[in-house]
Write an enzyme that holds these catalytic residues in place. Sequence first.
Site, PDB file in Angstrom:
ATOM      1  N   GLU A 158      32.839  33.270 144.768  1.00 42.12           N
ATOM      2  CA  GLU A 158      32.117  33.946 145.855  1.00 42.12           C
ATOM      3  C   GLU A 158      33.001  34.162 147.084  1.00 42.12           C
ATOM      4  O   GLU A 158      32.479  34.338 148.188  1.00 42.12           O
ATOM      5  CB  GLU A 158      30.838  33.181 146.234  1.00 42.12           C
ATOM      6  CG  GLU A 158      29.870  32.989 145.062  1.00 42.12           C
ATOM      7  CD  GLU A 158      28.515  32.411 145.460  1.00 42.12           C
ATOM      8  OE1 GLU A 158      27.946  32.862 146.467  1.00 42.12           O
ATOM      9  OE2 GLU A 158      28.042  31.503 144.747  1.00 42.12           O
ATOM     10  N   LYS A 180      19.830  33.556 146.493  1.00 38.99           N
ATOM     11  CA  LYS A 180      18.508  34.202 146.445  1.00 38.99           C
ATOM     12  C   LYS A 180      18.516  35.625 147.011  1.00 38.99           C
ATOM     13  O   LYS A 180      17.575  36.371 146.782  1.00 38.99           O
ATOM     14  CB  LYS A 180      17.514  33.390 147.281  1.00 38.99           C
ATOM     15  CG  LYS A 180      17.066  32.112 146.644  1.00 38.99           C
ATOM     16  CD  LYS A 180      15.721  31.688 147.197  1.00 38.99           C
ATOM     17  CE  LYS A 180      15.857  30.725 148.335  1.00 38.99           C
ATOM     18  NZ  LYS A 180      16.237  29.384 147.974  1.00 38.99           N
ATOM     19  N   SER A 245      17.918  20.429 146.988  1.00 36.32           N
ATOM     20  CA  SER A 245      18.144  20.412 145.537  1.00 36.32           C
ATOM     21  C   SER A 245      19.552  19.951 145.211  1.00 36.32           C
ATOM     22  O   SER A 245      19.852  19.648 144.074  1.00 36.32           O
ATOM     23  CB  SER A 245      17.868  21.783 144.927  1.00 36.32           C
ATOM     24  OG  SER A 245      18.713  22.735 145.515  1.00 36.32           O
ATOM     25  N   TYR A 247      22.999  17.543 146.954  1.00 41.84           N
ATOM     26  CA  TYR A 247      23.268  16.573 148.009  1.00 41.84           C
ATOM     27  C   TYR A 247      24.629  16.773 148.671  1.00 41.84           C
ATOM     28  O   TYR A 247      25.515  15.931 148.574  1.00 41.84           O
ATOM     29  CB  TYR A 247      23.097  15.150 147.459  1.00 41.84           C
ATOM     30  CG  TYR A 247      21.657  14.892 147.054  1.00 41.84           C
ATOM     31  CD1 TYR A 247      20.667  14.815 148.030  1.00 41.84           C
ATOM     32  CD2 TYR A 247      21.281  14.783 145.723  1.00 41.84           C
ATOM     33  CE1 TYR A 247      19.345  14.606 147.695  1.00 41.84           C
ATOM     34  CE2 TYR A 247      19.957  14.573 145.369  1.00 41.84           C
ATOM     35  CZ  TYR A 247      18.990  14.490 146.363  1.00 41.84           C
ATOM     36  OH  TYR A 247      17.678  14.295 146.022  1.00 41.84           O
ATOM     37  N   HIS A 250      23.779  21.353 153.929  1.00 42.61           N
ATOM     38  CA  HIS A 250      23.736  22.804 154.096  1.00 42.61           C
ATOM     39  C   HIS A 250      22.499  23.205 154.885  1.00 42.61           C
ATOM     40  O   HIS A 250      21.508  22.468 154.943  1.00 42.61           O
ATOM     41  CB  HIS A 250      23.756  23.498 152.731  1.00 42.61           C
ATOM     42  CG  HIS A 250      22.658  23.045 151.821  1.00 42.61           C
ATOM     43  ND1 HIS A 250      22.702  21.858 151.128  1.00 42.61           N
ATOM     44  CD2 HIS A 250      21.471  23.605 151.509  1.00 42.61           C
ATOM     45  CE1 HIS A 250      21.607  21.710 150.423  1.00 42.61           C
ATOM     46  NE2 HIS A 250      20.827  22.763 150.642  1.00 42.61           N
TER      47      HIS A 250
END
Length: 318
Positions: A158, A180, A245, A247, A250
């Site tokens: 990315e 998303k 979701s 650890y 963020h």
Amino acid sequence: MNESTSTGPSDHALDLDTLNTFVFERVLSENTSTGSMFLLGTLHGTPAILHVQRTLLPSDTMGETVKSGLESFNVFLDNRPYFSAHALIKRTKGSAPNLQLKVIWPAQEDHIRKYSAQARRMFHETPELYHSVVVPYMDSFPASRLEWVFNILDGKKEAERILYRRSDPEDGFIILPDLKWDETSLNALYLQAVVQKPGIRTLRDLTKNHVPMLKEIRRQAQRVAMEKYGLEKERLRMFIHYQPSYYHFHVHIVNIDHDAAAGMLVGQAHLLDDIISLLELSPDAPAQTILARMTFGYILGMEHKLFPLLKQAVDESA
Ligand code: G7M
């Protein structure tokens, strides 16, 4: 699913040929308001989860589309002044994609559990429960589940999507579009800031020393949203999940006009502003921050691996 004959994504690209090998097994869950769904099946014999969703209609060209871009227009209700109709948007050469797909391949058992429809329950995580149940759970969280994060931080994945990077072993972070968001509709703008330093596993680990970094995340997110997308800072909702979701610390950065999805509700989302304020009101000693000492209420799906652990601990202490 038979995994013995699978070849796996490392041998194949994700393309139309690969999609042609899809063997549908079942719908894991559906959202009746967005019409999106998670499908379970196999690609080239390897378990895969497909999230399928129609792309949002682009508001800047919709007036023109309605005027001259529709075909097979069918009015099925006429109760003047109220009408309802179905139509198809004509496909033209420059037509925008009308489907957004997200694929997890190979999908692990944890992914399947996460995206399956399931009942949810509220928990109240005291500091004691945090130390006795959540910390051991986080310790056992497979390192491989964080691989995608470090791939992004290390510039291996990315890289072209990074909107901001501050490289610093202590308070560095990146800002990039969240998985998303397909970067088409501004109303659905969804970015994520990910800190560089490992070790801040959740907001419970934040201390007063992190306040300057959190404020810098807020400042840079506002700047990026304005300079790249023309979105003023008052139009951003920034929040942190507890439980998250994954650890590694963020922050979610979302257009306030984005319809509040499950991850934006109380019971999981905590405003970045509030977290900064709670840290500023906290005593200096790291173990004494309000975040370390408070009880957090949150909602977990019954398929979440923490669920039975917390439930057992709560039942035993009742
Ligand atoms: O609930 P939690 O705060 O942990 O949210 C994790 C966020 O990370 C979600 O909003 C996901 O959409 C996002 N995310 C997950 N993965 C696997 C990726 C990824 O590979 N790339 C990007 N950019 N975001 C991801």
